[in-house]
Scaffold this active site. Structure first.
Site, short mmCIF file in Angstrom:
data_model
loop_
_atom_site.label_atom_id
_atom_site.label_comp_id
_atom_site.label_asym_id
_atom_site.label_seq_id
_atom_site.Cartn_x
_atom_site.Cartn_y
_atom_site.Cartn_z
N GLY A 526 -0.94 3.67 4.20
CA GLY A 526 -1.94 2.60 4.28
C GLY A 526 -2.01 1.93 2.91
O GLY A 526 -3.09 1.77 2.34
N ASP A 532 1.72 9.59 -5.61
CA ASP A 532 1.63 10.75 -6.48
C ASP A 532 3.02 11.16 -6.94
O ASP A 532 4.03 10.74 -6.38
CB ASP A 532 0.92 11.90 -5.77
CG ASP A 532 1.58 12.26 -4.45
OD1 ASP A 532 2.70 12.78 -4.48
OD2 ASP A 532 0.97 12.01 -3.38
N GLU A 612 7.02 -24.38 -1.88
CA GLU A 612 6.92 -22.93 -2.04
C GLU A 612 8.31 -22.28 -1.97
O GLU A 612 8.60 -21.33 -2.69
CB GLU A 612 6.02 -22.33 -0.94
CG GLU A 612 4.54 -22.58 -1.20
CD GLU A 612 3.65 -22.11 -0.05
OE1 GLU A 612 2.49 -21.80 -0.33
OE2 GLU A 612 4.13 -22.07 1.11
C1 DGJ Z 1 0.07 0.34 6.61
C2 DGJ Z 1 1.01 -0.20 5.58
O1 DGJ Z 1 0.50 -0.05 4.31
C3 DGJ Z 1 1.32 -1.65 5.91
O2 DGJ Z 1 2.11 -2.21 4.91
C4 DGJ Z 1 1.98 -1.71 7.24
O3 DGJ Z 1 3.23 -1.07 7.19
C5 DGJ Z 1 1.08 -1.08 8.30
N1 DGJ Z 1 0.67 0.23 7.92
C6 DGJ Z 1 1.79 -1.02 9.62
O4 DGJ Z 1 1.06 -0.35 10.56
#
Ligand code: DGJ
Length: 730
Positions: A526, A532, A612
């Site tokens: 996430g 780590d 861009e």
């Molecule tokens: C969490 C990751 O940090 C995101 O970049 C992405 O890959 C999502 N999960 C996908 O579910």
């Protein structure tokens, strides 16, 4: 020789630091010194021996009453020895009470660095030495082997512990920490990196009060909330001066860092596996291995500490075939499409990426099983060909034909209840029988402590890697562990599940890398919830945060840079308004911030304006040209995002000091602004450097002028404006 032993005084020398311990007449292993380099003097003369009252005496010392483990500085304090402070070991050797008294038994010294079965560990060729000290319980055949690795050139000392049960019955371990640092001083500050999802590694300095301060993760991952890296620093330590000690735990599961200032104003720091949900039954003849701690000392402030850790991790921790190479500039489709895509759209984005000069296209979440939202599909690691409109192989080949490498997202440790895998193996999910599971992002966690689960995942992932051309995997993990119960273990051994699960993850990573040594793994949880030193052993780069807003990333990447090398920090340019905090920043600034690490794009490239696209081409060319500086240069945090200034700045200098890049991002605007002078670091004072800003030549200046006088910064033209400098010695 970096390790010397004289009369049971063990002195560990690195280039700039000395670490010392002593097995005294009572065979207690005392810690006598850690700090700036001294010599082999027996530093135990520093220890005050006095009766401090209410401090118990071990057998044979009660007449004097001045010898108490309650205040003596020690290497590996155990519960039950009369030391009432925080401890490294709580072990029940059969009595029902945790009561170890560890005495010095023997030692050995050898060239090279120890390794740890099943766990990440720093490594060296001939450039390191190992010291092993064996301690034994005063009564039982219960041993603790302390391991020390000395990396002289980078001022790093690693520590780990092996618990050996040579008794006839089992021992129950209730806490095993990896290292204790006992300093005979107080007034220190604990610098640590806290946060939450989308806001990782925020720096905080906390003066240590009397009592205990604890940072911990109980989440089964090292976590967004706290990082397993801390610094103990003097009150006046700054970026450029003062003493500080860094300690990083090479572990990706729940951990604990405890710091205690005791009744005698001494400071104790302990790092290791979190003890809250831990217990381990150690059978006769069995060993328990603790994760490693990497300790580093600097007398030259935080910057000196970071430089040593960056070099140490780069040379002695990261193993990947990619470690010294330019990392691919990626285009990732997550923020462009989330789950809402088909093969045609994906190929359109990839084609745009190829046109810009990107190196790799990464297909993120949603390509497999029935995964059109986060409610289903995890565990079903086969391509959804209906959604893609082709096989995964065909997709990868088309991407390769565009001249791009191909990367793929996995979240191997998870399972959706709505998946074929769960329907077939409901018992593979961690859940307490008869109780409703705790769900996170609507998903459950696979029982990674099970060999059959690891074998299955290995088969699935290898099957894809063997048949589809894939150069990179983004290895994600999107929830915390809660109520972690494994059906493989009896009720009284459930305390082993979390650590066994971490060992399972490491085993899977190891097996995949063994089969595919050229594979580039990017860690993710996430964003940066598992950033780590343990993960870096397998993944040379980690997605730093799900928050891609350039301005919030300033603090996130700043905090990350204290321990972790810039080549490990994955950062992408995304669309505005930012999807997490709705802020709009200039496209240029998004590029400047994302170049503070491993560079890439994470937006719908089909929707970029022509302007861009041209800017992206320039960014890509600039990053390509100077990647060695961005990824491997000596990093300087020039102006902190926490400082009361209208801008943040950083720079990277080549090892030979002949080149440098510097970046400035304005975080505030003022009417009628005053002159701002940015003082550089790391140049050679006598040399002359050609200075360019955003491609424009500004003239030639001496290193002394640039470091002492500084650069006169331009006045920002818009909110969150930025600029990049390039310097080259003439
Ligand atoms: C969490 C990751 O940090 C995101 O970049 C992405 O890959 C999502 N999960 C996908 O579910």
């Amino acid at each position: 020789m970096s390790i010397s032993v004289k009369n049971n005084v063990f002195t560990l020398q690195t280039r700039n630091s000395t670490y010392q311990m002593k097995a005294d007449e009572r065979r207690i292993l005392l810690h006598t010194y850690y700090g700036a380099k001294t010599d082999e003097t027996d530093h135990s003369y520093l220890i005050q021996m006095a009766d401090h009252g209410f401090s118990g005496n071990i057998d044979g010392t009660e007449d004097e009453r001045v010898y108490s483990l309650d205040y003596l500085p020690q290497e590996f304090p155990a519960l039950g020895s009369g030391d009432h402070r925080i401890h490294c070991l709580a072990a029940d050797l059969g009595s029902g009470v945790c009561d170890c008294l560890l005495l010095f038994d023997s030692y050995k010294v050898y060239d090279g660095k120890y390794s740890i079965p099943g766990l990440p560990a720093m490594f060296a060729g001939e450039g390191a030495q190992t010291l092993e000290i064996l301690l034994k319980d005063c009564r039982e055949e219960f041993y603790v082997r302390l391991l020390y690795g000395v990396f002289e050139d980078v001022d790093i000392i690693t520590r780990s512990v092996v618990i050996e049960n040579r008794m006839e019955g089992p021992a129950v371990l209730k806490k095993v920490s990896s290292a204790c640092v006992d300093l005979m001083e107080n007034g220190l500050e604990l610098v640590h990196f806290y946060g939450r999802h989308g806001c990782e590694r925020q720096m905080e300095k906390s003066p240590l009060p009397h009592g205990i301060m604890e940072l911990r993760s109980t989440r089964g991952a090292s976590s967004h909330q706290h990082n397993p890296f801390v610094i103990l620093a003097g009150e006046h330590t700054t970026e450029e001066s003062g003493i500080c000690y860094g300690a990083a735990l090479l572990y990706s599961g729940g951990f604990s860092v405890q710091a205690e200032v005791d009744q005698m104003d001494q400071t104790r720091l302990i790092l290791g596996i979190d003890a809250q949900d831990f217990s381990w039954e150690l059978g006769p003849g069995e060993c328990f291995y603790s994760p490693e701690v990497c300790m580093c000392m600097s007398g030259g402030g935080y910057e000196g500490l970071s430089h040593r850790l960056h070099r140490g991790f780069q040379d002695h921790l990261i193993r990947s075939a990619w470690k010294d190479k330019r990392r691919p500039i990626v285009a990732n489709n997550w923020e462009a499409t989330h789950f809402d895509f088909d093969g045609k759209g994906i190929l359109e984005i990839a084609r745009e990426a190829a046109g810009l000069g990107v190196d790799m296209f990464v297909l993120d979440d949603g390509w497999f099983g029935e995964r059109d939202s986060d409610l289903s599909g995890l565990g079903d690691w086969y391509a959804n060909e209906e959604k893609l409109g082709c096989t995964l192989s065909e997709l990868s080949e088309e991407v390769h034909e565009m001249g791009l490498m191909f990367g793929l997202w996995f979240e191997p440790e998870m399972i959706s209840e709505d998946s074929d895998l769960y329907r077939e193996h409901p018992d593979w999910a961690l859940a307490i029988p008869g109780r409703a599971p705790i769900r996170g992002r609507s998903q459950l966690v696979l029982d990674m402590s099970r060999g059959d689960v690891i074998d299955h995942l290995h088969r699935c992932i290898s099957g894809i890697l063997d048949t589809v051309r894939i150069e990179y995997i983004k290895w994600d993990m999107n929830r915390s562990l809660a109520a972690a119960y494994s059906r493989m273990l009896p009720a009284e051994r459930q305390g082993e599940v979390r650590h066994r699960a971490v060992l399972g993850v490491y085993e899977l990573l190891e097996r995949i890398l063994k089969d595919h040594p050229g594979l580039l793994l990017e860690g993710c949880c996430g964003g940066g919830g598992r950033y780590d030193a343990g993960m870096l052993y397998y993944c040379p780069q980690i997605w730093c945060s799900d928050n891609t807003d350039a301005i919030e990333r300033l603090r996130i990447q700043y905090g990350t840079s204290f321990a972790y090398p810039m080549s490990t920090i994955s950062a992408h340019v995304s669309a505005c308004p930012n999807e997490m905090n709705f802020r709009t920043t200039p496209f240029k600034t998004r590029g400047v911030c994302a170049m503070q690490g491993v560079f890439g794009y994470e937006l719908d490239l089909r929707r970029m304006s022509q302007e861009e696209k041209e800017a992206a081409k320039t960014q890509i060319a600039y990053f390509r040209e100077h990647y060695r500086l961005f990824q491997f240069g000596t990093y300087h945090r020039l102006v902190s995002p926490y400082e009361d200034k209208s801008y943040t700045a950083w720079g990277s200098v080549a090892e030979d000091q002949k080149e440098a890049v510097v970046a400035v991002v304005y975080t505030d605007l003022h009417a009628n602004p005053r002159a701002e002078h940015l003082k550089l670091r790391g140049l050679v004072g006598e040399w002359s450097y050609r200075l360019c800003r955003d491609g424009e030549e500004l003239g030639t200046f001496t290193g002394a002028a640039l470091m002492n006088g500084g650069i006169l910064l331009p006045v920002p033209k818009e909110n969150y404006d930025s600029c990049q400098y390039y310097l080259k010695a003439e």
